[in-house]
Scaffold this motif. Structure first.
Motif, PDB file in Angstrom:
ATOM      1  N   THR A 198       0.836  -1.191   0.000  1.00 35.01           N
ATOM      2  CA  THR A 198       0.000   0.000   0.000  1.00 35.01           C
ATOM      3  C   THR A 198       0.875   1.247   0.000  1.00 35.01           C
ATOM      4  OG1 THR A 198      -0.147   0.264   2.413  1.00 35.01           O
ATOM      5  CG2 THR A 198      -1.741  -1.211   1.374  1.00 35.01           C
ATOM      6  N   GLY A 199       0.313   2.318  -0.527  1.00 39.76           N
ATOM      7  CA  GLY A 199       1.023   3.582  -0.555  1.00 39.76           C
ATOM      8  C   GLY A 199       0.161   4.657  -1.182  1.00 39.76           C
ATOM      9  N   ILE A 200       0.736   5.812  -1.411  1.00 38.48           N
ATOM     10  CA  ILE A 200      -0.028   6.925  -1.959  1.00 38.48           C
ATOM     11  C   ILE A 200      -0.086   6.823  -3.482  1.00 38.48           C
ATOM     12  CG2 ILE A 200       0.462   8.443  -0.011  1.00 38.48           C
ATOM     13  CD1 ILE A 200       2.635   9.772  -1.710  1.00 38.48           C
ATOM     14  N   GLU A 201      -1.108   7.437  -4.054  1.00 35.93           N
ATOM     15  CA  GLU A 201      -1.405   7.296  -5.479  1.00 35.93           C
ATOM     16  C   GLU A 201      -0.216   7.578  -6.405  1.00 35.93           C
ATOM     17  OE1 GLU A 201      -4.564   9.058  -8.806  1.00 35.93           O
ATOM     18  OE2 GLU A 201      -4.721   9.641  -6.690  1.00 35.93           O
ATOM     19  N   PRO A 202       0.556   8.651  -6.210  1.00 35.71           N
ATOM     20  CA  PRO A 202       1.663   8.913  -7.145  1.00 35.71           C
ATOM     21  C   PRO A 202       2.697   7.790  -7.219  1.00 35.71           C
ATOM     22  CG  PRO A 202       1.196  10.861  -5.827  1.00 35.71           C
ATOM     23  CD  PRO A 202       0.407   9.740  -5.220  1.00 35.71           C
ATOM     24  N   ARG A 203       2.762   6.966  -6.192  1.00 39.60           N
ATOM     25  CA  ARG A 203       3.730   5.862  -6.175  1.00 39.60           C
ATOM     26  C   ARG A 203       3.195   4.608  -6.883  1.00 39.60           C
ATOM     27  NH1 ARG A 203       8.847   6.280  -4.178  1.00 39.60           N
ATOM     28  NH2 ARG A 203       8.646   4.389  -2.925  1.00 39.60           N
ATOM     29  N   PHE A 204       1.913   4.652  -7.306  1.00 39.02           N
ATOM     30  CA  PHE A 204       1.285   3.470  -7.906  1.00 39.02           C
ATOM     31  C   PHE A 204       0.737   3.778  -9.295  1.00 39.02           C
ATOM     32  CE2 PHE A 204       1.719   2.174  -3.619  1.00 39.02           C
ATOM     33  CZ  PHE A 204       1.623   0.796  -3.583  1.00 39.02           C
ATOM     34  N   ARG A 205       1.389   4.678 -10.000  1.00 38.60           N
ATOM     35  CA  ARG A 205       0.938   5.015 -11.348  1.00 38.60           C
ATOM     36  C   ARG A 205       1.360   3.937 -12.340  1.00 38.60           C
ATOM     37  NH1 ARG A 205       2.056  11.483 -10.676  1.00 38.60           N
ATOM     38  NH2 ARG A 205       0.060  11.934  -9.677  1.00 38.60           N
ATOM     39  N   PRO A 206       0.679   3.894 -13.521  1.00 40.44           N
ATOM     40  CA  PRO A 206       1.040   2.887 -14.532  1.00 40.44           C
ATOM     41  C   PRO A 206       2.536   2.909 -14.824  1.00 40.44           C
ATOM     42  CG  PRO A 206      -0.968   4.022 -15.167  1.00 40.44           C
ATOM     43  CD  PRO A 206      -0.459   4.727 -13.937  1.00 40.44           C
ATOM     44  N   GLY A 207       3.061   1.731 -15.093  1.00 36.16           N
ATOM     45  CA  GLY A 207       4.508   1.594 -15.268  1.00 36.16           C
ATOM     46  C   GLY A 207       5.098   1.037 -13.993  1.00 36.16           C
ATOM     47  N   ARG A 208       5.135   1.850 -12.959  1.00 36.23           N
ATOM     48  CA  ARG A 208       5.646   1.358 -11.677  1.00 36.23           C
ATOM     49  C   ARG A 208       4.678   0.349 -11.072  1.00 36.23           C
ATOM     50  NH1 ARG A 208       6.255   2.567  -5.922  1.00 36.23           N
ATOM     51  NH2 ARG A 208       8.385   1.959  -5.357  1.00 36.23           N
ATOM     52  N   ARG A 209       3.378   0.572 -11.289  1.00 36.33           N
ATOM     53  CA  ARG A 209       2.382  -0.363 -10.747  1.00 36.33           C
ATOM     54  C   ARG A 209       2.632  -1.775 -11.261  1.00 36.33           C
ATOM     55  NH1 ARG A 209      -3.409   1.014 -12.606  1.00 36.33           N
ATOM     56  NH2 ARG A 209      -2.810   3.015 -11.693  1.00 36.33           N
ATOM     57  N   GLU A 210       2.955  -1.894 -12.546  1.00 35.01           N
ATOM     58  CA  GLU A 210       3.222  -3.219 -13.115  1.00 35.01           C
ATOM     59  C   GLU A 210       4.485  -3.835 -12.506  1.00 35.01           C
ATOM     60  OE1 GLU A 210       0.298  -1.287 -15.490  1.00 35.01           O
ATOM     61  OE2 GLU A 210       2.276  -0.589 -14.833  1.00 35.01           O
ATOM     62  N   GLU A 211       5.483  -3.016 -12.274  1.00 35.05           N
ATOM     63  CA  GLU A 211       6.705  -3.515 -11.633  1.00 35.05           C
ATOM     64  C   GLU A 211       6.414  -4.037 -10.229  1.00 35.05           C
ATOM     65  OE1 GLU A 211       9.598  -0.441 -11.619  1.00 35.05           O
ATOM     66  OE2 GLU A 211       9.620  -0.212 -13.804  1.00 35.05           O
ATOM     67  N   LEU A 212       5.621  -3.273  -9.471  1.00 36.87           N
ATOM     68  CA  LEU A 212       5.257  -3.700  -8.126  1.00 36.87           C
ATOM     69  C   LEU A 212       4.445  -4.992  -8.167  1.00 36.87           C
ATOM     70  CD1 LEU A 212       4.215  -0.266  -6.543  1.00 36.87           C
ATOM     71  CD2 LEU A 212       6.375  -1.488  -6.239  1.00 36.87           C
ATOM     72  N   GLY A 213       3.541  -5.081  -9.135  1.00 35.01           N
ATOM     73  CA  GLY A 213       2.725  -6.281  -9.259  1.00 35.01           C
ATOM     74  C   GLY A 213       3.556  -7.524  -9.517  1.00 35.01           C
ATOM     75  N   GLU A 214       4.558  -7.405 -10.368  1.00 32.54           N
ATOM     76  CA  GLU A 214       5.422  -8.553 -10.658  1.00 32.54           C
ATOM     77  C   GLU A 214       6.210  -8.979  -9.423  1.00 32.54           C
ATOM     78  OE1 GLU A 214       5.507 -10.420 -13.362  1.00 32.54           O
ATOM     79  OE2 GLU A 214       3.863  -9.218 -14.146  1.00 32.54           O
ATOM     80  N   LEU A 215       6.724  -8.016  -8.672  1.00 31.15           N
ATOM     81  CA  LEU A 215       7.439  -8.345  -7.434  1.00 31.15           C
ATOM     82  C   LEU A 215       6.511  -9.044  -6.442  1.00 31.15           C
ATOM     83  CD1 LEU A 215       9.469  -5.045  -6.900  1.00 31.15           C
ATOM     84  CD2 LEU A 215      10.415  -7.297  -7.462  1.00 31.15           C
ATOM     85  N   LEU A 216       5.296  -8.541  -6.343  1.00 35.48           N
ATOM     86  CA  LEU A 216       4.318  -9.103  -5.416  1.00 35.48           C
ATOM     87  C   LEU A 216       3.957 -10.537  -5.807  1.00 35.48           C
ATOM     88  CD1 LEU A 216       2.765  -8.064  -2.931  1.00 35.48           C
ATOM     89  CD2 LEU A 216       0.960  -7.310  -4.482  1.00 35.48           C
ATOM     90  N   LEU A 217       3.731 -10.763  -7.091  1.00 32.87           N
ATOM     91  CA  LEU A 217       3.407 -12.111  -7.562  1.00 32.87           C
ATOM     92  C   LEU A 217       4.553 -13.083  -7.301  1.00 32.87           C
ATOM     93  CD1 LEU A 217       1.579 -11.503 -10.973  1.00 32.87           C
ATOM     94  CD2 LEU A 217       0.620 -12.495  -8.890  1.00 32.87           C
ATOM     95  N   ALA A 218       5.771 -12.640  -7.502  1.00 33.13           N
ATOM     96  CA  ALA A 218       6.919 -13.514  -7.274  1.00 33.13           C
ATOM     97  C   ALA A 218       7.014 -13.927  -5.809  1.00 33.13           C
ATOM     98  CB  ALA A 218       8.207 -12.815  -7.712  1.00 33.13           C
ATOM     99  N   GLU A 219       6.797 -12.980  -4.898  1.00 30.10           N
ATOM    100  CA  GLU A 219       6.860 -13.307  -3.471  1.00 30.10           C
ATOM    101  C   GLU A 219       5.683 -14.172  -3.045  1.00 30.10           C
ATOM    102  OE1 GLU A 219       9.267 -13.052  -1.598  1.00 30.10           O
ATOM    103  OE2 GLU A 219      10.549 -11.502  -2.458  1.00 30.10           O
ATOM    104  N   ALA A 220       4.496 -13.916  -3.614  1.00 31.27           N
ATOM    105  CA  ALA A 220       3.331 -14.734  -3.278  1.00 31.27           C
ATOM    106  C   ALA A 220       3.532 -16.171  -3.738  1.00 31.27           C
ATOM    107  CB  ALA A 220       2.075 -14.138  -3.916  1.00 31.27           C
ATOM    108  N   HIS A 221       4.119 -16.350  -4.924  1.00 34.36           N
ATOM    109  CA  HIS A 221       4.398 -17.698  -5.423  1.00 34.36           C
ATOM    110  C   HIS A 221       5.432 -18.388  -4.536  1.00 34.36           C
ATOM    111  CE1 HIS A 221       5.059 -21.018  -8.157  1.00 34.36           C
ATOM    112  NE2 HIS A 221       6.357 -20.753  -8.155  1.00 34.36           N
ATOM    113  N   ARG A 222       6.456 -17.648  -4.148  1.00 31.49           N
ATOM    114  CA  ARG A 222       7.495 -18.220  -3.286  1.00 31.49           C
ATOM    115  C   ARG A 222       6.909 -18.648  -1.942  1.00 31.49           C
ATOM    116  NH1 ARG A 222      12.811 -14.648  -2.289  1.00 31.49           N
ATOM    117  NH2 ARG A 222      12.962 -14.996  -4.529  1.00 31.49           N
ATOM    118  N   LEU A 223       6.018 -17.811  -1.386  1.00 30.03           N
ATOM    119  CA  LEU A 223       5.420 -18.142  -0.094  1.00 30.03           C
ATOM    120  C   LEU A 223       4.468 -19.328  -0.217  1.00 30.03           C
ATOM    121  CD1 LEU A 223       5.000 -17.562   2.881  1.00 30.03           C
ATOM    122  CD2 LEU A 223       3.362 -15.765   2.259  1.00 30.03           C
TER     123      LEU A 223
END
Length: 242
Positions: free
Chosen positions: A208-233
């Motif tokens: 979670t964070g503020i809107e400017p930190r989750f704009r398109p482009g970076r949002r996709e990068e964050l999503g990929e990191l999140l998916l990788a950790e969720a799969h690992r867990l």
């Protein structure tokens, strides 16, 4: 106990418990006294508010050996917080709700405070609940989606069945959920389901964070990191342990 737990650290007064439970005042008073006598609830005499009792901490410590997901998730939360600068969370499904179990604060100085340990949201509200609901069996999910009266009353029409179905479809397509400031304006969240050994979504990792930190482009990068950790867990949870 669940009603008191939902109040968080502020506790709840006797009238508040009576109102929320729908039980009579004498019945509630009798139950509170019995639970307090066993250490399951505790009355703050100064404020007159009820809190969870110390015996629950003991029980939780004993149960932690069997449900050690929080311990397994800690490294993932630290990696997410360190690599993104955002706050990372672990939530668990409990019935038709999610409960936040753990968090790791990010380094970015401006933060969102929608999530904290113990806070509960209905499934389909906030990124963790959207991620879990998206991957439940269809019949089970539909029953929750259609029951939107209380959800829309508390969180607004964006959480009605129609808009929620659109977000769930997007989550299945992306693999992770996006909460674009629907709980608190300007507070964004991403969530990824974590699966139990039977392949059911039982937990979720989120950022979670503020809107400017989750704009398109970076949002996709964050999503990929999140998916990788969720799969690992999910893989670590399914692995045999002594």
């Amino acid at each position: 106990m669940r009603i008191v737990a939902k109040a968080g650290g502020t506790g709840l007064s006797l009238p508040g418990i009576v109102r929320t439970s729908g039980l009579s005042r004498p019945t509630v008073h009798r139950l509170l006294k019995a639970l307090a006598a066993n250490g399951l609830l505790d009355l703050d005499e100064a404020s007159g508010r009820w809190h969870l009792g110390p015996e629950l901490y003991v029980m939780g410590t004993v149960a932690a050996g069997r449900f050690a997901v929080e311990h397994l998730a800690r490294p993932a939360l630290r990696r997410l917080a360190e690599s993104t600068g955002e706050s990372a969370f672990l939530s668990i499904r409990r019935g038709d709700e999610t409960v936040c179990l753990a968090r790791e604060e990010g380094s970015f100085p401006v933060r969102s405070f929608v999530l904290y340990e113990g806070v509960r949201f209905p499934l389909g509200v906030a990124s963790a609940g959207i991620a879990i609901l998206a991957f439940l069996p269809e019949a089970e999910a539909e029953a929750i989606i259609d029951d939107d009266g209380e959800r829309t009353e508390r969180f607004g029409p964006t959480h009605a069945a129609g808009p929620l179905r659109d977000r769930l479809a997007q989550t299945r397509e992306l693999g992770y959920s996006v909460n674009p400031g629907l709980v608190v304006e300007g507070s964004y969240g991403l969530g990824a389901a974590v699966f139990d050994p039977a392949g059911r979504p039982a937990w979720a990792l989120s950022l979670t964070g503020i809107e400017p930190r989750f704009r398109p482009g970076r949002r996709e990068e964050l999503g990929e990191l999140l998916l990788a950790e969720a799969h690992r867990l999910s893989t670590a949870i399914a692995a045999p342990r002594p």
